[in-house]
Write an enzyme that holds these catalytic residues in place. Structure first.
Site, PDB file in Angstrom:
ATOM      1  CG  HIS A  85      32.257  46.678  11.102  1.00 35.88           C
ATOM      2  ND1 HIS A  85      32.859  45.818  10.589  1.00 35.88           N
ATOM      3  CD2 HIS A  85      33.276  46.990  12.444  1.00 35.88           C
ATOM      4  CE1 HIS A  85      33.625  45.070  12.003  1.00 35.88           C
ATOM      5  NE2 HIS A  85      33.485  46.232  13.023  1.00 35.88           N
ATOM      6  CG  ASP A 164      41.309  44.875  13.639  1.00 37.80           C
ATOM      7  OD1 ASP A 164      40.589  45.502  15.010  1.00 37.80           O
ATOM      8  OD2 ASP A 164      39.752  44.059  13.906  1.00 37.80           O
ATOM      9  NE  ARG A 171      41.345  48.541  20.945  1.00 41.33           N
ATOM     10  CZ  ARG A 171      40.419  48.454  19.713  1.00 41.33           C
ATOM     11  NH1 ARG A 171      39.882  48.175  18.698  1.00 41.33           N
ATOM     12  NH2 ARG A 171      39.545  49.628  19.901  1.00 41.33           N
ATOM     13  CB  SER A 186      40.091  47.887  15.364  1.00 42.00           C
ATOM     14  OG  SER A 186      39.349  47.174  15.016  1.00 42.00           O
ATOM     15  CE  LYS A 190      36.919  44.685  12.308  1.00 42.80           C
ATOM     16  NZ  LYS A 190      37.532  45.029  13.464  1.00 42.80           N
TER      17      LYS A 190
HETATM   18  N1  URA Z   1      34.589  47.174  16.130  1.00 41.38           N
HETATM   19  C1  URA Z   1      35.511  46.757  15.479  1.00 41.38           C
HETATM   20  O1  URA Z   1      36.023  46.474  14.758  1.00 41.38           O
HETATM   21  N2  URA Z   1      36.546  47.696  16.419  1.00 41.38           N
HETATM   22  C2  URA Z   1      36.299  47.720  16.885  1.00 41.38           C
HETATM   23  O2  URA Z   1      37.628  48.533  18.122  1.00 41.38           O
HETATM   24  C3  URA Z   1      35.580  48.358  17.652  1.00 41.38           C
HETATM   25  C4  URA Z   1      34.209  47.264  17.395  1.00 41.38           C
END
Ligand code: URA
Length: 460
Positions: A85, A164, A171, A186, A190
């Site tokens: 990620h 999320d 956000r 966040s 996930k």
């Molecule tokens: N990627 C995400 O999944 N969440 C964030 O808050 C920032 C980048």
């Protein structure tokens, strides 16, 4: 319990209890707490921060806000399921290149990605520029797809980490993105909900990232690595540079085109200076993923295998398999540098207008403010200003010059592709002040060109 009291408590810098955190996470996930109250709380968290205990409770409450995936049916003895990620960036198409590479080398990946956030692009928006590509396949089908082709790439599902999904969208439009606590909860909620064994984080730093300096990037990395380890999931963070837009293209369909070119590179192009930033990051992240998956510990061998997967088109063929499996339309296109026809995704890439942006003076490009470029993309319609906005997948920028390149006055630095003249005017205000040219000697241009893209690796 009342949401009003929780907002007030956080506003006044007091620590929230586990019960209070679970109350607002579950209440908002179920639609019982309105956006305006959640927005106020997010701003209070943004401004006043959280303790380590609060952050842990927030992350785990978000993880448990919906199903936690069980991937046992696709686990292979001796191998680990790894997820990757990125904390986001401008021109960040790393996931779209890395996943087919590692999947073609035997690393199974079931990845949930996000949409654009703030001034950064999102993998899901990029995928949706492919005609027919379905990012919303049911989780069980996604798992079957990993078993069949070793790879799936879907949007955050309502079945997983619903908290999320909803908080992320809020956000994005309430100026509460750039918070270490909110980013860490966040991402980690996930990732933990997706049932993987190991997590590799690409933490970006620079003008085009949410972390503007290395200290903050290290802090965010360490925060996420600690949460992962607390949950018993080995987590590693690679800190990468986002001090200028990554690669040459910024914009949804345009970035898919760059993914295609990268995966179809010949040896000379792959190792050229033109794509050095992307290549260094792709090789490091892919090699780390292969290592963490248990497929091969030897990073040098992994790099060799990655090169071979690209040059043999094994990785590209995996990308095409992915697109087909998720309903994306494919056509046959002549690739002039290969001298042959190849399968290619059909893109929503029609634009009415092109405008070249020229250097106003001679010298070298000292910096390109990627945040402004990201904001220019949103202004063009390639990102969202309100969470319900539709985006225009075709618009964006193609960079002919990057930081460290010499330019003569009048040279084209980038081309803007757009569909709406008024939006171009808005975007131009950001582009105008994004690029800084100065007269510097060769030593300076060489150091600008050779700056590293892998800045640190955090494992604990
Ligand atoms: N990627 C995400 O999944 N969440 C964030 O808050 C920032 C980048």
């Amino acid at each position: 319990m009342r949401m009003y009291d929780i907002i007030e408590k956080k506003r006044d810098k007091h620590e929230l209890s586990k019960e209070e955190i679970e109350f607002f996470v579950n209440g908002y996930s179920k639609g019982e707490i309105p956006d305006y109250q959640m927005s106020a709380l997010l701003m209070a968290i943004y401004l006043n921060g959280m303790t380590a205990e609060e952050l842990k409770d927030l992350t785990f409450a978000m993880t448990n806000s919906a199903k936690v995936l069980d991937l046992s049916s696709i686990k292979v003895p001796g191998k680990y399921i790894v997820d990757k990620h990125s904390t986001g960036g401008v021109g960040d198409k790393v996931t779209l290149i890395v996943l087919p590479i590692v999947a073609s080398l035997g690393v199974g990946v079931c990845k949930m990605s996000g949409r654009g956030l703030g001034f950064t692009g999102g993998t899901v928006d990029k995928l949706e520029s492919i005609v027919g590509y379905n990012v919303n396949i049911p989780i069980n089908d996604a798992i079957d797809q990993v078993r069949d082709i070793g790879l799936c790439l879907i949007a955050q599902s309502s079945e997983i980490a619903i908290a999320d999904k909803k908080i992320y969208a809020l956000r994005d439009t309430t100026a509460t993105v750039e918070s270490i606590n909110l980013i860490a909860s966040s991402i980690m909620s996930k990732k933990l909900a997706s049932g993987v064994d190991r997590i590799l984080l690409d933490v970006t730093v620079g003008t085009g990232a949410f972390m503007k300096n290395l200290d903050d990037a290290r802090k965010l990395s360490k925060t996420m690595v600690d949460i992962g380890n607390l949950a018993g999931v080995q987590t590693k963070a690679v800190i990468t540079s986002m001090s200028e837009p990554l690669g040459r293209n910024v914009g949804n369909a345009l970035e898919i085109k760059e993914v295609i070119s990268f995966l179809l590179s010949d040896e000379e192009t792959l190792f050229s200076d033109e794509i050095r930033d992307l290549r260094e990051i792709i090789f490091e992240i892919s090699a780390q993923m292969i290592k963490m998956s248990g497929v091969c510990e030897d990073m040098d061998k992994n790099r060799e295998d990655i090169k071979e997967a690209i040059l043999s088109h094994k990785a590209y063929n995996k990308f095409i398999e992915l697109v087909k499996a998720q309903g994306g339309h494919i056509c046959s296109a002549y690739m002039d540098w290969l001298g042959t026809n190849m399968d290619m995704p059909v893109l929503n890439d029609k634009v009415r207008y092109l405008k070249e942006i020229h250097a106003q003076s001679s010298g070298a490009i000292i910096s390109i403010d990627s945040r402004r470029i990201g904001e220019a993309l949103v202004a063009l319609g390639g990102g969202r200003e309100r969470k319900e906005d539709n985006i225009d997948p075709a618009v964006g920028f193609e960079f002919a010059k990057k930081v460290g390149d010499k330019v003569e006055e009048g040279d084209t630095i980038l081309t803007v592709l757009y569909n709406d003249k008024a939006k171009f005017e808005d975007a131009y205000e950001y582009i105008e002040n994004a690029i800084f040219i100065d007269k510097v000697d060769d030593e300076v241009t060489a150091s600008l060109k050779n700056k590293p893209h892998i800045l640190d690796i955090i494992t604990e």
